[in-house]
Design an enzyme around this catalytic site. Structure first.
Site, short mmCIF file in Angstrom:
data_model
loop_
_atom_site.label_atom_id
_atom_site.label_comp_id
_atom_site.label_asym_id
_atom_site.label_seq_id
_atom_site.Cartn_x
_atom_site.Cartn_y
_atom_site.Cartn_z
N GLY A 82 0.81 -1.21 0.00
CA GLY A 82 0.00 0.00 0.00
C GLY A 82 0.84 1.26 0.00
O GLY A 82 2.04 1.23 0.29
N ASP A 134 14.40 -12.06 8.21
CA ASP A 134 15.62 -11.81 7.43
C ASP A 134 16.78 -11.34 8.29
O ASP A 134 17.93 -11.37 7.85
CB ASP A 134 15.35 -10.75 6.36
CG ASP A 134 14.36 -11.22 5.30
OD1 ASP A 134 14.27 -12.45 5.09
OD2 ASP A 134 13.70 -10.37 4.69
N GLY A 177 14.98 -13.95 1.79
CA GLY A 177 16.15 -13.09 1.91
C GLY A 177 16.44 -12.39 0.60
O GLY A 177 17.30 -12.82 -0.16
N ARG A 178 15.68 -11.31 0.33
CA ARG A 178 15.84 -10.61 -0.95
C ARG A 178 17.13 -9.80 -1.00
O ARG A 178 17.78 -9.71 -2.04
CB ARG A 178 14.65 -9.68 -1.20
CG ARG A 178 13.37 -10.38 -1.59
CD ARG A 178 12.34 -9.39 -2.11
NE ARG A 178 12.01 -8.37 -1.11
CZ ARG A 178 11.06 -8.50 -0.20
NH1 ARG A 178 10.35 -9.62 -0.16
NH2 ARG A 178 10.80 -7.54 0.65
#
Length: 369
Positions: A82, A134, A177-178
């Site tokens: 959003g 993460d 884990g980007r």
């Protein structure tokens, strides 16, 4: 805030993780029992501020709150999408229309960045508690949810290893884990991975294939376990040719194309199972300590800070400093990277550095895990 009856708001923002309800429990218990304050739970984070949706939280209404100790997810709901800043005025107005004297957000680095801007613009009395599987929030060694997620992944790796060995298969296990590889690194070492791929250290398909060949030549092993963080990248990955599948499937396809030996491959994307379940003991302890400390900060009138875990104890740090240094990446020269390499794990095309005693190291960033 004085010790007189005040209204404290709390919400959870970003992706869910184990330990959120435990933190809510600690905040409500300390605020109501120790200080006699009123606590409002804001539903679905900033969306609740926009819609003025909140519920009273107290020990009586939550049945003594013991049920929250081991409950996964969040009773307040959460959002991680959003255009929050596009509705900044509505969000800020919600803080005041709900009559809040202070607000504690349990959030990750992305939400924290947005909330920090809102708090500054709206002149909120704002505090934060870090949570993320993460573990990439800056200036804290641990965030709520990480330890449980590691254990969840390790349990999955244990199960996958037995079936991989039974059928002589190479499994590529994709974890979250980007931008940071803490989850892949910790769980990969603890779960017996042969290859760990993280965003911070580029890999090569050739290096992976050579390592798989080495396992066969040295140990006669036909099976292997590859743990890959979703944001991992090749040494010279072409940004103009984006992948059209998951990183796990991409790596499996590339191995099949380039391996000089026949390999039977399987891909397992663990997905949102990593976010669920009852929190482990460490996450419960973190949530309890951080929740209590956040309430104490509010009582002292100290705001604009995040509660953190450093060197085995709860401390507080300026939110502005945290935002400036997020996300917290895995240091390619860290002790755990060297540990993985010492165990014979391929962690990308990076030579192993010599051991340096961290007690003698002047640069704590380089020596830190």
């Amino acid at each position: 805030m004085s010790s007189s009856r005040k209204r404290l708001g709390v919400f959870t923002s970003g992706g869910d993780c184990p330990g959120l309800n435990t933190a809510i429990r600690a905040i409500v218990a300390h605020a109501t029992l120790s200080y006699g304050w009123e606590v409002l739970g804001i539903l679905h984070a900033t969306q609740g501020l926009i819609e003025r949706k909140a519920i009273p939280l107290n020990a009586e209404g939550l049945g003594g709150m013991d049920v929250l100790l081991n409950m996964g997810g969040t009773i307040l709901g959460a959002i991680n999408k959003g255009d929050t800043l596009g509705h900044a005025d509505e969000v800020i107005a919600g803080y005041y229309e709900l009559g809040l004297d202070a607000l504690i957000a349990i959030c990750g680095d992305g939400s924290l960045r947005i909330l920090h801007q809102l708090a500054q613009k709206g002149n909120w009395n704002f505090l934060a508690i870090p949570k993320t599987i993460d573990n990439d929030v800056a200036l804290t060694d641990r965030a709520i949810g990480f330890d449980t997620a590691v254990n969840t992944v390790v349990e999955a790796l244990n199960r996958i290893t037995s079936t991989a060995a039974s059928h002589d298969r190479v499994f590529v296990v994709e974890v979250m884990g980007r931008t940071a590889g803490h989850l892949a690194l910790y769980s990969g070492i603890a779960g017996g991975a042969d290859i760990i791929l993280i965003p911070e250290i580029p890999y090569s398909i050739e290096g992976i294939c050579q390592h798989l060949q080495k396992l066969r030549d040295r140990w006669g092993r036909q099976f292997a376990l590859i743990v890959v963080a979703e944001g991992s990248k090749q040494l010279e990955e072409d940004a103009n040719h984006p992948r059209h599948c998951s990183i796990g499937q991409y790596i499996a396809d590339k191995i099949a194309q380039h391996s000089p030996i026949p390999i039977e491959l399987r891909v397992s994307v663990l997905g949102h199972i990593q976010r669920g379940g009852a929190p482990m003991a460490m996450d419960r302890l973190l949530a309890a300590g951080m929740g209590n400390t956040a309430v104490d900060l509010a009582a002292q009138g100290t705001f604009g800070r995040m509660v953190a875990w450093q060197a085995g104890q709860v401390v507080t740090v300026p939110i502005a400093d945290v935002v400036a240094k997020c996300p917290r990446h895995v240091d390619p020269n860290s002790f755990l990277i060297r540990t993985a390499q010492g165990l014979g794990i391929y962690v990308g095309d990076k030579p192993m550095l010599p051991y340096v005693d961290p007690t003698l190291c002047r640069d704590q960033v380089i020596c830190a895990i």
